[in-house]
Design a protein around this motif. Structure first.
Motif, PDB file in Angstrom:
ATOM      1  N   MET A  93       0.822  -1.174   0.000  1.00 18.73           N
ATOM      2  CA  MET A  93       0.000   0.000   0.000  1.00 18.73           C
ATOM      3  C   MET A  93       0.875   1.249   0.000  1.00 18.73           C
ATOM      4  N   SER A  94       1.890   1.268   0.846  1.00 20.89           N
ATOM      5  CA  SER A  94       2.702   2.474   0.960  1.00 20.89           C
ATOM      6  C   SER A  94       3.514   2.748  -0.300  1.00 20.89           C
ATOM      7  N   THR A  95       3.744   1.715  -1.100  1.00 22.75           N
ATOM      8  CA  THR A  95       4.490   1.917  -2.349  1.00 22.75           C
ATOM      9  C   THR A  95       3.566   2.094  -3.545  1.00 22.75           C
ATOM     10  N   GLY A  96       2.249   2.033  -3.311  1.00 23.95           N
ATOM     11  CA  GLY A  96       1.293   2.235  -4.388  1.00 23.95           C
ATOM     12  C   GLY A  96       1.015   1.005  -5.219  1.00 23.95           C
ATOM     13  N   GLN A  97       1.496  -0.162  -4.806  1.00 21.02           N
ATOM     14  CA  GLN A  97       1.285  -1.380  -5.588  1.00 21.02           C
ATOM     15  C   GLN A  97      -0.140  -1.887  -5.478  1.00 21.02           C
ATOM     16  N   VAL A  98      -0.776  -1.662  -4.311  1.00 21.56           N
ATOM     17  CA  VAL A  98      -2.174  -2.049  -4.103  1.00 21.56           C
ATOM     18  C   VAL A  98      -2.882  -0.905  -3.377  1.00 21.56           C
ATOM     19  N   PRO A  99      -4.168  -0.690  -3.667  1.00 26.18           N
ATOM     20  CA  PRO A  99      -4.883   0.424  -3.043  1.00 26.18           C
ATOM     21  C   PRO A  99      -5.452   0.122  -1.648  1.00 26.18           C
ATOM     22  N   ILE A 100      -5.520  -1.160  -1.274  1.00 19.10           N
ATOM     23  CA  ILE A 100      -6.095  -1.524   0.012  1.00 19.10           C
ATOM     24  C   ILE A 100      -5.440  -2.812   0.488  1.00 19.10           C
ATOM     25  N   GLY A 101      -5.337  -2.965   1.796  1.00 17.28           N
ATOM     26  CA  GLY A 101      -4.729  -4.182   2.308  1.00 17.28           C
ATOM     27  C   GLY A 101      -4.851  -4.270   3.809  1.00 17.28           C
ATOM     28  N   GLU A 102      -4.527  -5.442   4.308  1.00 23.09           N
ATOM     29  CA  GLU A 102      -4.567  -5.715   5.738  1.00 23.09           C
ATOM     30  C   GLU A 102      -3.136  -5.937   6.207  1.00 23.09           C
ATOM     31  N   ILE A 103      -2.798  -5.364   7.355  1.00 23.23           N
ATOM     32  CA  ILE A 103      -1.448  -5.536   7.887  1.00 23.23           C
ATOM     33  C   ILE A 103      -1.512  -5.794   9.380  1.00 23.23           C
ATOM     34  N   LEU A 104      -0.465  -6.370   9.900  1.00 23.24           N
ATOM     35  CA  LEU A 104      -0.259  -6.479  11.329  1.00 23.24           C
ATOM     36  C   LEU A 104       0.575  -5.262  11.695  1.00 23.24           C
ATOM     37  N   LEU A 105      -0.067  -4.248  12.224  1.00 20.55           N
ATOM     38  CA  LEU A 105       0.534  -2.934  12.406  1.00 20.55           C
ATOM     39  C   LEU A 105       1.807  -2.961  13.241  1.00 20.55           C
ATOM     40  N   GLY A 106       1.863  -3.839  14.228  1.00 20.48           N
ATOM     41  CA  GLY A 106       3.040  -3.913  15.083  1.00 20.48           C
ATOM     42  C   GLY A 106       4.329  -4.181  14.334  1.00 20.48           C
ATOM     43  N   GLN A 107       4.234  -4.771  13.149  1.00 25.67           N
ATOM     44  CA  GLN A 107       5.424  -5.047  12.346  1.00 25.67           C
ATOM     45  C   GLN A 107       6.108  -3.766  11.895  1.00 25.67           C
ATOM     46  N   PHE A 108       5.417  -2.637  11.976  1.00 24.78           N
ATOM     47  CA  PHE A 108       5.975  -1.374  11.524  1.00 24.78           C
ATOM     48  C   PHE A 108       6.421  -0.494  12.689  1.00 24.78           C
ATOM     49  N   GLY A 109       6.561  -1.099  13.865  1.00 18.84           N
ATOM     50  CA  GLY A 109       7.000  -0.372  15.044  1.00 18.84           C
ATOM     51  C   GLY A 109       8.387   0.221  14.903  1.00 18.84           C
ATOM     52  N   ASN A 110       9.224  -0.342  14.037  1.00 21.25           N
ATOM     53  CA  ASN A 110      10.549   0.234  13.816  1.00 21.25           C
ATOM     54  C   ASN A 110      10.463   1.555  13.059  1.00 21.25           C
ATOM     55  N   GLU A 111       9.343   1.791  12.370  1.00 19.53           N
ATOM     56  CA  GLU A 111       9.149   3.051  11.657  1.00 19.53           C
ATOM     57  C   GLU A 111       8.542   4.120  12.556  1.00 19.53           C
ATOM     58  N   ASP A 112       7.694   3.701  13.496  1.00 19.41           N
ATOM     59  CA  ASP A 112       7.105   4.621  14.461  1.00 19.41           C
ATOM     60  C   ASP A 112       6.611   3.806  15.653  1.00 19.41           C
ATOM     61  N   PRO A 113       7.014   4.163  16.860  1.00 19.80           N
ATOM     62  CA  PRO A 113       6.634   3.380  18.041  1.00 19.80           C
ATOM     63  C   PRO A 113       5.126   3.263  18.264  1.00 19.80           C
ATOM     64  N   ILE A 114       4.335   4.225  17.804  1.00 19.23           N
ATOM     65  CA  ILE A 114       2.882   4.160  18.006  1.00 19.23           C
ATOM     66  C   ILE A 114       2.297   2.918  17.341  1.00 19.23           C
ATOM     67  N   PHE A 115       2.917   2.450  16.269  1.00 23.89           N
ATOM     68  CA  PHE A 115       2.409   1.281  15.555  1.00 23.89           C
ATOM     69  C   PHE A 115       2.541  -0.005  16.378  1.00 23.89           C
ATOM     70  N   ALA A 116       3.462  -0.012  17.324  1.00 23.97           N
ATOM     71  CA  ALA A 116       3.683  -1.216  18.129  1.00 23.97           C
ATOM     72  C   ALA A 116       3.361  -0.994  19.601  1.00 23.97           C
ATOM     73  N   ALA A 117       2.689   0.085  19.919  1.00 27.31           N
ATOM     74  CA  ALA A 117       2.393   0.385  21.321  1.00 27.31           C
ATOM     75  C   ALA A 117       1.608  -0.738  21.990  1.00 27.31           C
ATOM     76  N   ASP A 118       0.726  -1.380  21.251  1.00 21.70           N
ATOM     77  CA  ASP A 118      -0.075  -2.459  21.845  1.00 21.70           C
ATOM     78  C   ASP A 118       0.669  -3.795  21.879  1.00 21.70           C
ATOM     79  N   ASN A 119       1.906  -3.808  21.418  1.00 14.71           N
ATOM     80  CA  ASN A 119       2.721  -5.028  21.475  1.00 14.71           C
ATOM     81  C   ASN A 119       3.468  -5.164  22.788  1.00 14.71           C
ATOM     82  N   VAL A 120       3.433  -4.144  23.618  1.00 16.29           N
ATOM     83  CA  VAL A 120       4.143  -4.184  24.893  1.00 16.29           C
ATOM     84  C   VAL A 120       3.456  -5.211  25.798  1.00 16.29           C
ATOM     85  N   PRO A 121       4.204  -6.200  26.274  1.00 16.98           N
ATOM     86  CA  PRO A 121       3.583  -7.227  27.116  1.00 16.98           C
ATOM     87  C   PRO A 121       2.854  -6.632  28.323  1.00 16.98           C
ATOM     88  N   PHE A 122       1.673  -7.129  28.556  1.00 19.21           N
ATOM     89  CA  PHE A 122       0.840  -6.795  29.713  1.00 19.21           C
ATOM     90  C   PHE A 122       0.291  -5.363  29.709  1.00 19.21           C
TER      91      PHE A 122
END
Length: 126
Positions: free
Chosen positions: A1-30
């Motif tokens: 999606m971010s490269t424009g190859q597809v207009p819509i998609g499903e992702i596991l947002l936490g995988q992008f935590g290295n790009e911005d911590p907000i994307f993985a905030a819910d991955n913090v244990p407990f």
């Protein structure tokens, strides 16, 4: 999606935590044990996610609640020492850090491969 190859998609947002911590905030244990706490956490996190995604030209359409994290092994794990040397599937920084702290070897296995790799005989070959 971010490269424009597809207009819509499903992702596991936490995988992008290295790009911005907000994307993985819910991955913090407990951080949010259980669905009720998870929903409250998502409601607090949602405006920040929407803003970050908007800045990337994307729009948050929906989110799906996931159950709590679990660790599945062929052999019982009774102590922290039992993790030493095990390969542990991780998908973002937080689970990777947990694996390292436990003495396991963090291993990235993408979701399409994880079903195949969950078979005990194949787990040793990741």
């Amino acid at each position: 999606m971010s490269t424009g190859q597809v207009p819509i998609g499903e992702i596991l947002l936490g995988q992008f935590g290295n790009e911005d911590p907000i994307f993985a905030a819910d991955n913090v244990p407990f951080v949010a044990p259980g669905y009720d706490a998870g929903w409250k956490f998502y409601q607090a996190q949602k405006p920040y996610l929407e803003k970050k995604l908007e800045g990337r030209g994307a729009k948050l359409l929906y989110a799906v609640a996931w159950p709590g994290q679990g660790v599945y092994t062929k052999d019982p794990v009774k102590t922290v020492a039992d993790f030493k040397g095990l390969k542990m599937r991780t998908y973002s920084r937080s689970p990777r850090a947990s694996a390292e702290l436990l003495g396991a070897s963090p291993t990235v296995v993408q979701v399409p491969r994880s079903r195949r790799c969950s078979r005990p005989a194949r787990c040793r070959r990741w």
